[in-house]
Design a protein around this motif. Structure first.
Motif, PDB file in Angstrom:
ATOM      1  N   PRO A 189     -65.575  -0.354  37.340  1.00 25.40           N
ATOM      2  CA  PRO A 189     -64.543   0.288  38.164  1.00 25.40           C
ATOM      3  C   PRO A 189     -63.344  -0.630  38.363  1.00 25.40           C
ATOM      4  N   GLY A 190     -62.182  -0.018  38.335  1.00 29.21           N
ATOM      5  CA  GLY A 190     -60.948  -0.781  38.483  1.00 29.21           C
ATOM      6  C   GLY A 190     -60.241  -1.032  37.178  1.00 29.21           C
ATOM      7  N   THR A 191     -60.973  -0.913  36.058  1.00 34.95           N
ATOM      8  CA  THR A 191     -60.338  -1.057  34.745  1.00 34.95           C
ATOM      9  C   THR A 191     -59.532   0.200  34.446  1.00 34.95           C
ATOM     10  N   GLN A 192     -58.266   0.038  34.127  1.00 31.32           N
ATOM     11  CA  GLN A 192     -57.371   1.184  33.968  1.00 31.32           C
ATOM     12  C   GLN A 192     -57.078   1.524  32.513  1.00 31.32           C
ATOM     13  N   ILE A 193     -57.595   0.719  31.580  1.00 32.67           N
ATOM     14  CA  ILE A 193     -57.283   0.948  30.173  1.00 32.67           C
ATOM     15  C   ILE A 193     -58.542   1.258  29.391  1.00 32.67           C
ATOM     16  N   GLY A 194     -58.342   1.991  28.287  1.00 29.72           N
ATOM     17  CA  GLY A 194     -59.417   2.236  27.347  1.00 29.72           C
ATOM     18  C   GLY A 194     -59.191   1.415  26.091  1.00 29.72           C
ATOM     19  N   LEU A 195     -60.032   1.624  25.102  1.00 26.54           N
ATOM     20  CA  LEU A 195     -59.902   0.899  23.845  1.00 26.54           C
ATOM     21  C   LEU A 195     -58.519   1.115  23.252  1.00 26.54           C
ATOM     22  N   GLY A 196     -57.949   0.040  22.735  1.00 26.22           N
ATOM     23  CA  GLY A 196     -56.582   0.098  22.241  1.00 26.22           C
ATOM     24  C   GLY A 196     -55.566  -0.145  23.332  1.00 26.22           C
ATOM     25  N   ALA A 197     -56.058  -0.454  24.556  1.00 21.87           N
ATOM     26  CA  ALA A 197     -55.213  -0.770  25.714  1.00 21.87           C
ATOM     27  C   ALA A 197     -54.345   0.388  26.171  1.00 21.87           C
ATOM     28  N   ILE A 198     -54.751   1.607  25.830  1.00 24.29           N
ATOM     29  CA  ILE A 198     -53.992   2.755  26.337  1.00 24.29           C
ATOM     30  C   ILE A 198     -54.424   3.030  27.776  1.00 24.29           C
ATOM     31  N   PRO A 199     -53.468   3.257  28.679  1.00 23.46           N
ATOM     32  CA  PRO A 199     -53.852   3.627  30.041  1.00 23.46           C
ATOM     33  C   PRO A 199     -54.606   4.957  30.043  1.00 23.46           C
ATOM     34  N   CYS A 200     -55.771   4.969  30.638  1.00 22.12           N
ATOM     35  CA  CYS A 200     -56.603   6.175  30.596  1.00 22.12           C
ATOM     36  C   CYS A 200     -55.925   7.374  31.253  1.00 22.12           C
ATOM     37  N   THR A 201     -55.173   7.126  32.323  1.00 17.00           N
ATOM     38  CA  THR A 201     -54.489   8.249  32.976  1.00 17.00           C
ATOM     39  C   THR A 201     -53.431   8.848  32.050  1.00 17.00           C
ATOM     40  N   ASP A 202     -52.725   8.017  31.303  1.00 17.77           N
ATOM     41  CA  ASP A 202     -51.717   8.521  30.368  1.00 17.77           C
ATOM     42  C   ASP A 202     -52.371   9.357  29.269  1.00 17.77           C
ATOM     43  N   LEU A 203     -53.495   8.864  28.742  1.00 24.05           N
ATOM     44  CA  LEU A 203     -54.195   9.582  27.679  1.00 24.05           C
ATOM     45  C   LEU A 203     -54.688  10.929  28.184  1.00 24.05           C
ATOM     46  N   ARG A 206     -62.756   6.357  23.604  1.00 25.03           N
ATOM     47  CA  ARG A 206     -61.924   5.226  24.048  1.00 25.03           C
ATOM     48  C   ARG A 206     -62.446   4.595  25.333  1.00 25.03           C
ATOM     49  N   ARG A 207     -63.564   5.114  25.827  1.00 20.16           N
ATOM     50  CA  ARG A 207     -64.232   4.616  27.030  1.00 20.16           C
ATOM     51  C   ARG A 207     -63.412   4.880  28.285  1.00 20.16           C
ATOM     52  N   CYS A 208     -62.701   6.000  28.270  1.00 19.92           N
ATOM     53  CA  CYS A 208     -62.021   6.510  29.463  1.00 19.92           C
ATOM     54  C   CYS A 208     -62.892   7.586  30.085  1.00 19.92           C
ATOM     55  N   ARG A 209     -62.989   7.598  31.383  1.00 17.84           N
ATOM     56  CA  ARG A 209     -63.833   8.584  32.058  1.00 17.84           C
ATOM     57  C   ARG A 209     -63.186   9.970  32.066  1.00 17.84           C
TER      58      ARG A 209
END
Length: 272
Positions: free
Chosen positions: A185-199, A242-245
């Motif tokens: 928790p607290g990690t804001q990026i997924g693989l490739g350093a893309i912000p998960c909220t943006d994706l 990308r390991r984004c929830r």
């Protein structure tokens, strides 16, 4: 020394072994571009990139990752008025995961000698058939970028002494890979350093556009899917890959649950 030669950085440093051995260079800023070989399917040669960084570590350099958020300040003309931030370190342990990634892509398997295959639940959702960055090990250097990035190598303690941050990686090195499919928790990026909220926000927009232009494909036996359904399923595979929830209003709960349960059971190919 500054090196930016569109993927040929390992060749340049290979000719500078005498300078490195003589400790004639205290600081090197270089572009790190494994994506050049990846796009050319030169997997058997890709090891030259992490090996280049390993050689710098062995020569006594500390390696710091200069991410896009920092380098854009320079490239778009904005002045740097604040103190330099701490930069995430690139350690030998990270680079071992990069070499692991290269081996698995080169052979076509995810570590065929040791690793378990993906669990059936992930295979059923096509989560076993993805490319870069979704297939990257989350503790690797490459997990922090997609095509290329920048690295600062320094053996001047006065320069790097107060700038060394935590090791790179979407997953911390000390977190077991079986603890979760997703970063802490607290990690804001997924693989490739893309912000998960943006994706996720981008996928919500694409999903709306696809549903507006729905086309039905008949499969026989009273079964059919739509182009929208097929494309949306691919997007959910990418999001979780990308390991984004999963987030509200995206149909990704099945993908999230499958990945999480399989990771916790040790039924993915990724190793510590």
């Amino acid at each position: 020394m500054k090196i930016d030669v569109e993927g040929y950085e390992p060749d340049v440093l290979a000719t500078a072994t005498g300078l490195l051995a003589a400790r004639a260079i205290d600081n090197i800023v270089l572009e790190y571009s494994p994506g050049v070989y990846e796009r050319a399917d030169r997997w058997s040669e890709l090891w030259v990139y992490p090996r280049m960084l390993l050689n710098l570590l062995n020569a006594g350099y500390k390696l710091m990752h200069l991410d896009d958020g920092f380098t854009r300040v320079w490239s778009d003309g904005r002045a740097v008025t604040n103190a330099l931030p701490k930069f995430r370190q690139i350690l030998m342990e990270n680079l071992m995961y990069d070499l692991w990634d290269i081996e698995t892509f080169d052979t076509g398997y995810l570590n065929p000698a040791k690793a378990n295959p993906f669990c059936q639940a992930m295979i059923d959702l096509h989560m076993d058939n993805q490319g870069v960055p979704e297939r990257l090990h989350p503790k690797s250097v490459h997990s922090m970028f997609s095509h290329n990035t920048n690295v600062w190598a320094s053996r001047d303690a006065k320069a790097y002494g107060h700038l060394l941050g935590q090791p790179v990686g979407v997953f911390p090195l000390d977190v077991p890979i079986t603890s979760s499919w997703f970063p802490p928790p607290g990690t804001q990026i997924g693989l490739g350093a893309i912000p998960c909220t943006d994706l996720a926000d981008d996928m919500l927009r694409q999903m709306s556009d696809l549903q507006d232009g729905n086309i039905t494909i008949e499969h026989g036996m009273n079964e059919s899917t739509t182009v929208a359904e097929s494309e949306i399923d691919v997007m959910m595979t990418v999001l979780i890959g990308r390991r984004c929830r999963c987030i509200k209003n995206l149909p990704c709960k099945r993908h999230e649950a499958a990945a999480e349960s399989c990771a916790r059971a040790g039924q993915t190919p990724y190793l510590d």
